[in-house]
Structure formats: structure tokens, C-alpha cells
Design a protein around this motif. Structure first.
Motif, PDB file in Angstrom:
ATOM      1  N   VAL A 101       0.838  -1.204   0.000  1.00 43.84           N
ATOM      2  CA  VAL A 101       0.000   0.000   0.000  1.00 43.84           C
ATOM      3  C   VAL A 101       0.871   1.252   0.000  1.00 43.84           C
ATOM      4  N   LYS A 119       0.141   2.742  13.657  1.00 46.15           N
ATOM      5  CA  LYS A 119      -0.569   3.161  14.854  1.00 46.15           C
ATOM      6  C   LYS A 119      -0.244   2.181  15.975  1.00 46.15           C
ATOM      7  N   ARG A 125     -11.932  -6.138  13.679  1.00 45.60           N
ATOM      8  CA  ARG A 125     -13.214  -5.476  13.485  1.00 45.60           C
ATOM      9  C   ARG A 125     -13.103  -3.952  13.461  1.00 45.60           C
ATOM     10  N   LEU A 126     -12.161  -3.404  14.241  1.00 40.30           N
ATOM     11  CA  LEU A 126     -12.140  -1.951  14.375  1.00 40.30           C
ATOM     12  C   LEU A 126     -10.777  -1.305  14.191  1.00 40.30           C
ATOM     13  N   LEU A 127      -9.778  -1.807  14.902  1.00 35.63           N
ATOM     14  CA  LEU A 127      -8.527  -1.063  14.949  1.00 35.63           C
ATOM     15  C   LEU A 127      -7.767  -1.090  13.634  1.00 35.63           C
ATOM     16  N   ASN A 174      -7.953  -1.717   9.365  1.00 32.82           N
ATOM     17  CA  ASN A 174      -8.757  -1.905   8.159  1.00 32.82           C
ATOM     18  C   ASN A 174      -8.072  -3.012   7.376  1.00 32.82           C
ATOM     19  N   SER A 186      -8.400  -4.630   4.806  1.00 33.78           N
ATOM     20  CA  SER A 186      -8.166  -4.646   3.367  1.00 33.78           C
ATOM     21  C   SER A 186      -6.866  -3.927   3.040  1.00 33.78           C
ATOM     22  N   MET A 187      -6.351  -3.114   3.934  1.00 39.05           N
ATOM     23  CA  MET A 187      -5.129  -2.353   3.646  1.00 39.05           C
ATOM     24  C   MET A 187      -4.058  -2.502   4.732  1.00 39.05           C
ATOM     25  N   LEU A 229      -9.439   7.479  14.307  1.00 34.47           N
ATOM     26  CA  LEU A 229      -9.078   6.118  13.899  1.00 34.47           C
ATOM     27  C   LEU A 229      -8.988   6.051  12.371  1.00 34.47           C
ATOM     28  N   LEU A 286     -20.260   2.370  13.221  1.00 34.89           N
ATOM     29  CA  LEU A 286     -20.747   1.583  14.355  1.00 34.89           C
ATOM     30  C   LEU A 286     -21.777   2.348  15.182  1.00 34.89           C
ATOM     31  N   ALA A 302     -11.546   0.173   0.184  1.00 33.99           N
ATOM     32  CA  ALA A 302     -11.156   1.122   1.211  1.00 33.99           C
ATOM     33  C   ALA A 302     -10.645   2.384   0.539  1.00 33.99           C
ATOM     34  N   GLN A 305      -7.995   5.756   0.481  1.00 25.37           N
ATOM     35  CA  GLN A 305      -6.658   6.161   0.892  1.00 25.37           C
ATOM     36  C   GLN A 305      -6.461   7.647   0.654  1.00 25.37           C
TER      37      GLN A 305
END
Lengths: 87, 190
Positions: A14, A41, A65-67, A69, A71-72, B57, B65, B101, B103
Motif C-alpha cells: 500500500v 498506529k 473489526r475496528l482497529l 482496516n 483490506s489495507m 481512527l 458503528l 477502502a 486512501q
């Protein structure tokens, strides 16, 4: 009580323009021997759980689920009981 | 037609969207807070631009959510019409209602310019007022995370509704390709 230390960063494939901008700034500072820059992060979670396996499974789910993504981004983490020395 | 304009903490184009829907489109529109749990009675759901939850985030991640999003998922699964604008686009992507997604622009530039769009499918609810092949300039205000590098993808949801997600090249040539029965429209417009 368990503590999770979580790292989330882009997959190598990426493009990361922020990391590139930081790299260029380092070169301007004179640190031109820096070959690569990767920016990610970092999260720390403390949580109660029945055992380390349960805590690990939950942290994995939280990352997926959250922290991160997924897909990347990829992630890795450690989970240790609070009070123990951590790396 | 009754439209629900969603409003998340940090949405800043919700009032604009409400105004545009009422005064320009002449439709009935209501502001629906992110804390609401139902979309009963609405024909279309509109998700405005802004910086929901401060873009914390990841843009749209936390908004995806919010309590209202379960109702949005049900609404989408039932074939309801959804429009996502700017941050609304990001929220729909984070919610999994759109594939892929988003970018940052490669040059980290803020882009504010019209993008030429070509309608290549005018048999959809969103484009049936256009002549096939019509060109329409689309005002773009790309703040930070807008472009995807992926090709147009179709995705089936419950076998009935199909989505699309547009590509946006760095050079701002945009082609809008819609499947036969889309009920989700997203744009990079502010």
C-alpha cells in the motif's frame, strides 16, 4: 487483568504518502542514510479476561473489526498479564 | 418522497443537505441523529459530508458503528435508496456497504475542482433523467481520503441490490458506471 500492545500498519503493497513525506523531511534534516520509513498506529488496551487465550482471541477480534482496516492494514500484538514485565 | 438526512457528531454538511433536499429537490426531509435506531417511513437515506467523530481512527470507522447504522444496513438489504456524500461515502465504505477502502491522495494535495463525469448507464433510479452518454461536471472537494485505486466493482447484497464504487484517477477523469439496479450512490462531492 491483561494488557495488549497492538501495532497496526499498512501492508507493504500500500502506498503511504505520509511516510514518504516524513522520509523526505528526514533527508532535508540531513538524515539521508535513512532508507525506509513506515508509519503505523500503536494501541494499548487493558482488559479483564478468564485467561490469556481468551484475552488474545478478543484482542484479535477487536483488531480485525475496528482497529485495523484489514483490506489495507496488518496488525500484530502482545497480550500479557498486568504486573509482568513486558518487552 | 421522504428523505432521512443522517447527522453524526462532526457531520458539518447535514444542514446543507437538508436545505438542498427541501428547497432544491422539493422533498420532505428530516434530520435523523446517529443515536436513532429506526428509519421507518423514509424512502431514501442521505449521509452528509463532514468529519464524523473527528475522523478518529479512520474516516467513517466510528460512524459505521453508530446506533443508526444497524437500521441503515437493514434499509440497504431491503433495497432502500442511499446517497453517501463525501464523509457519507467514507461511512458507507467503513460500514461494508461498499467494497474496498479509501486512501489519501498520493500527492497529499487538497483538490477542489470540477471533475467531468460521463453517464454510461442511464437506466438507474439516479441517472434516468440523463441522456445516455451525457456529460456532467461534478464539483469535487477532496480533503484527505477520497481516491481509491480499485476498478469498478459490483457486489450483490441479498441477491437484489447492487452497489458500485467509482474510481477516481489522480488526473480527475471520472467515469460513473452504474449497474442496472443500484440503490446506493456515492460521490466525492462536498
Amino acid at each position: 487483568m491483561y494488557k495488549a500492545k497492538i501495532f497496526v500498519n499498512y501492508k507493504p503493497s500500500v502506498l503511504d504518502p505520509q511516510a514518504q513525506a516524513i522520509h523526505k523531511a528526514l533527508v532535508r534534516l540531513g538524515d539521508d542514510n535513512v532508507a525506509t520509513v513506515m508509519m503505523g498506529k500503536y494501541f494499548e488496551l487493558t482488559l479483564t479476561a478468564t485467561d490469556v487465550d481468551a484475552a488474545t482471541a478478543q484482542v484479535d477480534r477487536i483488531c480485525d473489526r475496528l482497529l485495523a482496516n484489514v483490506s489495507m492494514e496488518t496488525y500484530h500484538f502482545t497480550v500479557t498479564p498486568v504486573g509482568e514485565a513486558t518487552v | 418522497m421522504k428523505a432521512a438526512v443522517l447527522s453524526f457528531p462532526g457531520s458539518n454538511c447535514d444542514q446543507d443537505l437538508l436545505w438542498a433536499t427541501r428547497l432544491v429537490a422539493g422533498a420532505t426531509a428530516e434530520l435523523v441523529p446517529a443515536s436513532a435506531r429506526t428509519l421507518t417511513g423514509f424512502d431514501v437515506v442521505m449521509i452528509p459530508g463532514g468529519f464524523s467523530y473527528g475522523d478518529y481512527l479512520c474516516s467513517g470507522a466510528i460512524a459505521s458503528l453508530a446506533p443508526i447504522m444497524a437500521a441503515v444496513q437493514r434499509f440497504a438489504a431491503a433495497g432502500g435508496y442511499i446517497i453517501g456524500i463525501c464523509n457519507g461515502f467514507q461511512i458507507l465504505t467503513a460500514a461494508g456497504l461498499l467494497p474496498g477502502a479509501l486512501q489519501s491522495n498520493a500527492q497529499l494535495d487538497f483538490v477542489c475542482a470540477p471533475a467531468p463525469l460521463t453517464v454510461v448507464n442511464n437506466s438507474t433510479a439516479f441517472t434516468n433523467a440523463y441522456a445516455d452518454g451525457a456529460r456532467s461536471p461534478c464539483p469535487l472537494l477532496m480533503v484527505r481520503v477520497t481516491t481509491t485505486r480499485m476498478r469498478i466493482r459490483l457486489r450483490r447484497w441479498s441477491g437484489t441490490t447492487r452497489w458500485f464504487s467509482g474510481t477516481n484517477t489522480i488526473r480527475m477523469g471520472v467515469r460513473m458506471i452504474l449497474p442496472a439496479l443500484p440503490t446506493v450512490l456515492v460521490t466525492c462531492w462536498a
